[in-house]
Motif scaffolding. Sequence first.
Motif, mmCIF file in Angstrom:
data_model
loop_
_atom_site.group_PDB
_atom_site.id
_atom_site.type_symbol
_atom_site.label_atom_id
_atom_site.label_comp_id
_atom_site.label_asym_id
_atom_site.label_seq_id
_atom_site.Cartn_x
_atom_site.Cartn_y
_atom_site.Cartn_z
ATOM 1 N N PHE A 63 -12.591 3.615 8.287
ATOM 2 C CA PHE A 63 -12.502 2.180 8.008
ATOM 3 C C PHE A 63 -11.417 1.548 8.882
ATOM 4 C CE2 PHE A 63 -11.523 -1.626 5.491
ATOM 5 C CZ PHE A 63 -12.780 -2.034 5.050
ATOM 6 N N ASP A 64 -10.271 2.227 8.992
ATOM 7 C CA ASP A 64 -9.187 1.752 9.862
ATOM 8 C C ASP A 64 -9.644 1.684 11.312
ATOM 9 O OD1 ASP A 64 -6.843 1.673 7.964
ATOM 10 O OD2 ASP A 64 -7.334 3.798 7.788
ATOM 11 N N ALA A 65 -10.387 2.703 11.747
ATOM 12 C CA ALA A 65 -10.866 2.743 13.138
ATOM 13 C C ALA A 65 -11.794 1.566 13.431
ATOM 14 C CB ALA A 65 -11.561 4.071 13.420
ATOM 15 N N PHE A 66 -12.650 1.208 12.482
ATOM 16 C CA PHE A 66 -13.533 0.050 12.667
ATOM 17 C C PHE A 66 -12.717 -1.238 12.746
ATOM 18 C CE2 PHE A 66 -17.042 2.805 11.367
ATOM 19 C CZ PHE A 66 -18.076 2.332 12.157
ATOM 20 N N ASP A 74 -7.906 -9.651 9.541
ATOM 21 C CA ASP A 74 -7.856 -10.362 8.265
ATOM 22 C C ASP A 74 -6.921 -9.596 7.311
ATOM 23 O OD1 ASP A 74 -8.497 -10.990 5.558
ATOM 24 O OD2 ASP A 74 -10.571 -11.430 6.042
ATOM 25 N N SER A 75 -5.954 -10.269 6.744
ATOM 26 C CA SER A 75 -4.977 -9.631 5.854
ATOM 27 C C SER A 75 -5.633 -8.976 4.645
ATOM 28 C CB SER A 75 -3.948 -10.655 5.379
ATOM 29 O OG SER A 75 -3.214 -11.144 6.460
ATOM 30 N N ALA A 76 -6.664 -9.593 4.114
ATOM 31 C CA ALA A 76 -7.358 -9.006 2.962
ATOM 32 C C ALA A 76 -8.075 -7.718 3.363
ATOM 33 C CB ALA A 76 -8.328 -10.006 2.350
ATOM 34 N N LEU A 77 -8.651 -7.689 4.559
ATOM 35 C CA LEU A 77 -9.286 -6.451 5.036
ATOM 36 C C LEU A 77 -8.245 -5.360 5.260
ATOM 37 C CD1 LEU A 77 -12.020 -7.674 7.548
ATOM 38 C CD2 LEU A 77 -12.345 -6.707 5.253
ATOM 39 N N GLN A 78 -7.065 -5.746 5.728
ATOM 40 C CA GLN A 78 -5.993 -4.762 5.908
ATOM 41 C C GLN A 78 -5.569 -4.188 4.554
ATOM 42 O OE1 GLN A 78 -4.999 -3.678 8.930
ATOM 43 N NE2 GLN A 78 -6.429 -5.091 9.888
ATOM 44 N N ALA A 79 -5.509 -5.029 3.543
ATOM 45 C CA ALA A 79 -5.176 -4.553 2.193
ATOM 46 C C ALA A 79 -6.283 -3.658 1.658
ATOM 47 C CB ALA A 79 -4.943 -5.749 1.259
ATOM 48 N N LEU A 80 -7.524 -4.044 1.892
ATOM 49 C CA LEU A 80 -8.655 -3.219 1.470
ATOM 50 C C LEU A 80 -8.634 -1.878 2.189
ATOM 51 C CD1 LEU A 80 -11.239 -2.785 -0.128
ATOM 52 C CD2 LEU A 80 -12.459 -4.122 1.616
ATOM 53 N N ALA A 81 -8.228 -1.872 3.445
ATOM 54 C CA ALA A 81 -8.148 -0.618 4.208
ATOM 55 C C ALA A 81 -7.213 0.379 3.532
ATOM 56 C CB ALA A 81 -7.699 -0.894 5.640
ATOM 57 N N LEU A 82 -6.116 -0.080 2.982
ATOM 58 C CA LEU A 82 -5.205 0.825 2.274
ATOM 59 C C LEU A 82 -5.873 1.441 1.050
ATOM 60 C CD1 LEU A 82 -1.812 -1.120 2.388
ATOM 61 C CD2 LEU A 82 -2.444 0.937 3.668
ATOM 62 N N PRO A 96 -2.599 1.512 -6.159
ATOM 63 C CA PRO A 96 -3.027 1.685 -7.553
ATOM 64 C C PRO A 96 -4.552 1.718 -7.698
ATOM 65 C CG PRO A 96 -1.336 -0.017 -7.405
ATOM 66 C CD PRO A 96 -1.724 0.343 -5.992
ATOM 67 N N GLU A 97 -5.253 1.104 -6.762
ATOM 68 C CA GLU A 97 -6.718 1.006 -6.846
ATOM 69 C C GLU A 97 -7.450 2.195 -6.232
ATOM 70 O OE1 GLU A 97 -4.611 -2.854 -6.596
ATOM 71 O OE2 GLU A 97 -4.734 -1.201 -5.171
ATOM 72 N N SER A 98 -6.792 2.979 -5.408
ATOM 73 C CA SER A 98 -7.467 4.031 -4.650
ATOM 74 C C SER A 98 -8.167 5.072 -5.530
ATOM 75 C CB SER A 98 -6.490 4.728 -3.703
ATOM 76 O OG SER A 98 -6.061 3.847 -2.689
ATOM 77 N N ALA A 99 -7.485 5.559 -6.546
ATOM 78 C CA ALA A 99 -8.100 6.577 -7.411
ATOM 79 C C ALA A 99 -9.328 6.012 -8.131
ATOM 80 C CB ALA A 99 -7.083 7.108 -8.415
ATOM 81 N N GLY A 100 -9.253 4.752 -8.523
ATOM 82 C CA GLY A 100 -10.405 4.121 -9.175
ATOM 83 C C GLY A 100 -11.581 3.977 -8.235
ATOM 84 N N CYS A 133 -8.603 -8.528 -2.993
ATOM 85 C CA CYS A 133 -7.562 -8.472 -1.969
ATOM 86 C C CYS A 133 -7.230 -9.857 -1.428
ATOM 87 C CB CYS A 133 -7.992 -7.537 -0.825
ATOM 88 S SG CYS A 133 -8.012 -5.789 -1.289
ATOM 89 N N ARG A 134 -8.246 -10.692 -1.267
ATOM 90 C CA ARG A 134 -7.999 -12.072 -0.810
ATOM 91 C C ARG A 134 -7.134 -12.821 -1.818
ATOM 92 N NH1 ARG A 134 -11.973 -15.018 2.770
ATOM 93 N NH2 ARG A 134 -11.155 -16.682 1.493
ATOM 94 N N ALA A 135 -7.472 -12.653 -3.097
ATOM 95 C CA ALA A 135 -6.689 -13.341 -4.135
ATOM 96 C C ALA A 135 -5.268 -12.797 -4.184
ATOM 97 C CB ALA A 135 -7.375 -13.153 -5.493
ATOM 98 N N LYS A 136 -5.131 -11.501 -4.043
ATOM 99 C CA LYS A 136 -3.811 -10.863 -4.078
ATOM 100 C C LYS A 136 -2.955 -11.335 -2.903
ATOM 101 C CE LYS A 136 -1.952 -6.202 -4.526
ATOM 102 N NZ LYS A 136 -2.286 -4.781 -4.574
#
Length: 140
Positions: A63-66, A74-82, A96-100, A133-136
């Motif tokens: 995902f990071d490579a893409f 996009d900052s929200a995409l960067q947050a989603l990447a994490l 906190p969301e990764s395990a879910g 992520c956008r809202a965050k």
Amino acid sequence: MTRQRARVDRIACPWLISRFVDRYAVFLFVPGDQVMAVAKRENAIPYDVPGVELGHHGDRCSFDAFLDKYKLDDSALQALALIVRGADTAARQLTPESAGLYALATGFQAIARDDHDNMVRQFPAYDALYAYCRAKIGAR
């Protein structure tokens, strides 16, 4: 083009491409040992397999490579990447969301008929995570 029996990264990447790069992209899923041969035959771009540009590099996932290749800053995409990186690697504690996300992706993989059905089922979850992520990001 990637390995069959997709879970996190191999579903997150098609979501990313179809939403932000090429909404008409076609995704192929084949046995892992056939990815490179089928990619060559079909003139497809392999991802999330060892030794390719759009794969894991260090602690970063496909995902990071893409995001890097298509210059999606996009900052929200960067947050989603994490979140995706944590779910797709052993670093489940990265966010906190990764395990879910890992749990959801594993469940979707178990109930999906095939990888395309899995994409259909999981894309709304990625839409929701992106909105989250956008809202965050907007809340900062």
